[in-house]
Every structure is written in structure tokens, then in C-alpha cells.
Design a protein around this motif. Structure first.
Motif, PDB file in Angstrom:
ATOM      1  N   GLN A  98     -25.765 -64.417 -64.102  1.00  0.00           N
ATOM      2  CA  GLN A  98     -26.102 -62.993 -64.179  1.00  0.00           C
ATOM      3  C   GLN A  98     -25.609 -62.239 -62.953  1.00  0.00           C
ATOM      4  O   GLN A  98     -25.189 -61.081 -63.052  1.00  0.00           O
ATOM      5  CB  GLN A  98     -27.618 -62.839 -64.336  1.00  0.00           C
ATOM      6  CG  GLN A  98     -28.142 -63.313 -65.683  1.00  0.00           C
ATOM      7  CD  GLN A  98     -29.659 -63.394 -65.720  1.00  0.00           C
ATOM      8  OE1 GLN A  98     -30.315 -63.581 -64.692  1.00  0.00           O
ATOM      9  NE2 GLN A  98     -30.231 -63.259 -66.903  1.00  0.00           N
ATOM     10  N   THR A 231     -28.486 -55.412 -66.077  1.00  0.00           N
ATOM     11  CA  THR A 231     -28.196 -56.791 -65.674  1.00  0.00           C
ATOM     12  C   THR A 231     -29.066 -57.213 -64.501  1.00  0.00           C
ATOM     13  O   THR A 231     -29.569 -58.343 -64.447  1.00  0.00           O
ATOM     14  CB  THR A 231     -26.714 -56.933 -65.316  1.00  0.00           C
ATOM     15  OG1 THR A 231     -25.907 -56.553 -66.440  1.00  0.00           O
ATOM     16  CG2 THR A 231     -26.371 -58.367 -64.939  1.00  0.00           C
ATOM     17  N   SER A 234     -32.478 -58.077 -65.780  1.00  0.00           N
ATOM     18  CA  SER A 234     -32.512 -59.423 -66.363  1.00  0.00           C
ATOM     19  C   SER A 234     -32.468 -60.486 -65.275  1.00  0.00           C
ATOM     20  O   SER A 234     -33.177 -61.509 -65.350  1.00  0.00           O
ATOM     21  CB  SER A 234     -31.335 -59.605 -67.329  1.00  0.00           C
ATOM     22  OG  SER A 234     -31.398 -58.666 -68.384  1.00  0.00           O
ATOM     23  N   ASP A 237     -35.847 -60.794 -63.674  1.00  0.00           N
ATOM     24  CA  ASP A 237     -36.758 -61.575 -64.521  1.00  0.00           C
ATOM     25  C   ASP A 237     -36.472 -63.071 -64.382  1.00  0.00           C
ATOM     26  O   ASP A 237     -37.396 -63.893 -64.305  1.00  0.00           O
ATOM     27  CB  ASP A 237     -36.613 -61.151 -65.979  1.00  0.00           C
ATOM     28  CG  ASP A 237     -37.149 -59.741 -66.234  1.00  0.00           C
ATOM     29  OD1 ASP A 237     -38.012 -59.294 -65.449  1.00  0.00           O
ATOM     30  OD2 ASP A 237     -36.697 -59.103 -67.196  1.00  0.00           O
TER      31      ASP A 237
END
Length: 401
Positions: A98, A231, A234, A237
Motif C-alpha cells: 500500500q 490509500t 487503507s 487500517d
């Protein structure tokens, strides 16, 4: 020898780099020095990705104890490997993947902003050149009127003050053209580094301002900084899940082998050995990584709120830029198609009336100044339309090559 000296004494002419308005984006992508440096951040993220999600290296242990009166000679070999019992390795690999995507989006966002800035400079330069051309046309007309007034004044048919006033108006237009040239020089100085052009090299922006055409509606969700914010959310997370996976430390397991040898009174040597398995399990009694878990959860929530705020800001920028485009397009058409033809016709009538002695010079100069202001305002409206279009395309991420 004389010919060589003559050749060396000739003046040298620098090469002028010429760029079209449509080629600015491609040139910035390939030659902007900041973009060349920013792309290395992608390689840095990919390098971190290569080292993520891997097991720790195994450890090899050996020990030797020489024989004594009370203990035999002992040699021990052991190899241990630690293993996570959570999803830590998979989460580490996912997080670095990511972050690679985030680095790519960050570079594209820098590219988007730099291209928009360079295109804005280029549009302003082309608009200023058209303003200079307009001033030159007006100067030629003013010079013609000045010569006419001077000749009539010499014959005693007009006041010498009219001839002097016409000359002043001509000089004013010349100074205005010089001021516009100064602005062009300043904009070119800012644009050259973006295009990879050296300061000593000449730079020309060719082409005309495009037609006043409203672009199609583009969803702003494809804009790179918004995708970057998504992004990062995410990734935050995933980072929070990774912190949660560290509540329990890795389990260590391994094999060991021991060999013992001791001399006997009869001169014989007795050798023994064994092989075993061992495991080490950490007990999370005092530290369950609560601090990092709370920190990463707060960071994930912050990223989510920042992404929402950015979406609201982009939607507002997009709507404002589109409204500005429409307003400037309407202003330019109204000025050029309706008001300016009337002023031009009236100016021509006043000039003929002045030549026949039916009006004074001040009225003619006032009409010419009004015409100049309208023509300049129409050009400014066209320029502002294209600047708003650049902002709209930058706001939606729909930057054309």
C-alpha cells in the motif's frame, strides 16, 4: 588565420526552445527536475517492500566444554527459528504494498500540480503576447493620429496642444507595451525551470488560445491526491491491524544436539550424545502493545477524516472552477460579439469627424481608450476562462497530455 579570427568574432545566436500550449504537460513530465527526484521515492518504497514480510534469520548456537575431573567433554550445537503465530508477516507485506501505491500516487499528484502551474504560466504568456500585439496596433493608430494632428497644427488648422496630446497618448501605449514585455520576461523566468530550459536559453510559447469550449463533466474522485488519501486510509487500517498482531511476540523453536565424551580408568573413552527439540513461548503478561494499538487506531481515524475533508474541498474547487469558466466565457462573448463592434464603429466615426474638424481630439482619444479597454477586457476574460479550465482539469485530475 584572418578568416579564423573573423569567424570567431562573429556574434553567436542562442537556440530558442519553442513549445506549444498542447505540449507543455508532456514536457513537464519528462524534464521537470523536481519530478525526476520525486520518482525516486517510489524506488525507496519498493526497496522497503522487498524486505518486508520475511521471517527473521535463524540463529545457530554452539558451545564446548573441556573435560575435567567432575564433568565430561561436552559439545552442543543448536539451531533456532522464530515464527509469528499472528498475521504479522502478511500484514507487513500488505502495508508496504500500500505504501508503494501511495508513493506512486504522491508522485502523480506532484506531477498534476506542477503541470497545472506550468500550463497557467504558458496561458498567461500567450495572453500577454496578444495584449502586446493589441497595444502595437493601437500604437500604430495613435502614431498615425499624432502625425495627422502635427501636420494640421503646422498649417495652423489645429491647436498645437492637440498634437502634443496625441504624442503623449502614443508614448503611453509604448510604455504599456514595455510593461507587458516585463511581465512576459518574469513568467518565462518561472516557466523555464519547469520545462528543463536553461536560464541562458531563449524560450518561446507558440500557439493561440483555444476556443471557449466548456469541458465535459468529470468525476473528481479520480484526482490523485484524493486517491492518495484513500490509500493512506487503507494503509493506516492495515498499520492498526499490524499493531494489534504484535500483542503476542514470535514463538521460537529449534533443535539441539549434544555429544559427551569421558576417559575411563581402563584407558577407554566413553562417548554419549542426544538430540532434542525446544520451544520458547512468550507470555504476554505485562505488555500487550496497548500503546501502539491505541496510537494506530487514532491515526487511522485521522486519515479517514482528512480524506473526507479533502473530498469536500475538491468538490468545492471543481464547482467553483466550472462556474468561473462559464462566467468568463459569457463575459468574453458579450464583450467581443456585442459591445466591442459598437465601440469600434463609433470610434471610426469619431476619427473621421475629427479629420473633418467636427469634433475635438480629446473625444477621439477617449473613444480609442474605451476601445482599448474593451479589447483588453475581452482578452482578459478569455485568459481567465482558460486559467479556470486548467484549475478545473487539475481539480478533477483530468489533465490532458
Amino acid at each position: 588565420m584572418f578568416r579564423l579570427l573573423l569567424f570567431l568574432s562573429l556574434p553567436t545566436f542562442g537556440f530558442a526552445a519553442e513549445f506549444s500550449l498542447s505540449g507543455i504537460a508532456t514536457r513537464v513530465r519528462t524534464h521537470h527536475p523536481m519530478l525526476k527526484a520525486a520518482r525516486l521515492t517510489i524506488e525507496e518504497a519498493r526497496g522497503r517492500q522487498l524486505g518486508s514480510g520475511r521471517l527473521a534469520n535463524p540463529t545457530l548456537e554452539t558451545s564446548f566444554q573441556n573435560e575435567s575431573r567432575v564433568s565430561p567433554r561436552t559439545t552442543v550445537f543448536a539451531i533456532d527459528q522464530s515464527f509469528p503465530i499472528t498475521k504479522r508477516l502478511r500484514l507487513e507485506k500488505q502495508l508496504t504494498s500500500q505504501l508503494v501505491t501511495a508513493a506512486e500516487l504522491e508522485v502523480r499528484d506532484v506531477e498534476r500540480r506542477l503541470i497545472a502551474e506550468a500550463r497557467g504560466h504558458a496561458i498567461k504568456i500567450v495572453a500577454l503576447e496578444k495584449q502586446r500585439s493589441l497595444r502595437q496596433q493601437q500604437t500604430a493608430l495613435a502614431q498615425k493620429l499624432s502625425e495627422f494632428a502635427k501636420s494640421r497644427a503646422e498649417k495652423g488648422e489645429l491647436s498645437p496642444f492637440d498634437a502634443a496630446q496625441a504624442q503623449v497618448d502614443t508614448q503611453r501605449l509604448l510604455l504599456e507595451a514595455l510593461r507587458l514585455e516585463t511581465e512576459v520576461i518574469s513568467l518565462l523566468g518561472a516557466l523555464k525551470p519547469m520545462l528543463g530550459v536553461s536560464p541562458a536559453e531563449s524560450c518561446i510559447i507558440s500557439g493561440d488560445l483555444p476556443a471557449l469550449t466548456m469541458p465535459g463533466i468529470t468525476p473528481w474522485q479520480q484526482r490523485t491526491d484524493y486517491q492518495l488519501a484513500q490509500t493512506k486510509t487503507s494503509a493506516a487500517d492495515t498499520d492498526a491491524a499490524l499493531a494489534h498482531s504484535k500483542r503476542v511476540q514470535d514463538v521460537s523453536a529449534g533443535f539441539f544436539a549434544s555429544r559427551e565424551g569421558q576417559d575411563q580408568p581402563a584407558g577407554n573413552r566413553e562417548n554419549t550424545g542426544f538430540v532434542g527439540f525446544r520451544i520458547s513461548i512468550p507470555l504476554p503478561f505485562w505488555n500487550r502493545n496497548q500503546g501502539e494499538i491505541a496510537e494506530k487506531k487514532a491515526a487511522a481515524e485521522r486519515q479517514r477524516l482528512e480524506a473526507e475533508a479533502l473530498g469536500t474541498q475538491i468538490a468545492s474547487e471543481t464547482d467553483t472552477a466550472r462556474r468561473e469558466m462559464q462566467a468568463n466565457a459569457d463575459l468574453a462573448r458579450e464583450t467581443r460579439d456585442k459591445l466591442l463592434p459598437l465601440v469600434i464603429e463609433q470610434t471610426h466615426k469619431l476619427e473621421k469627424a475629427y479629420e473633418s474638424g467636427q469634433t475635438d481630439l480629446l473625444t477621439v482619444l477617449r473613444a480609442r481608450d474605451q476601445r482599448l479597454q474593451l479589447e483588453a477586457a475581452a482578452l482578459d476574460a478569455v485568459r481567465d476562462f482558460h486559467l479556470a479550465r486548467i484549475r478545473y482539469e487539475a481539480a478533477t485530475g483530468a489533465i490532458k497530455p
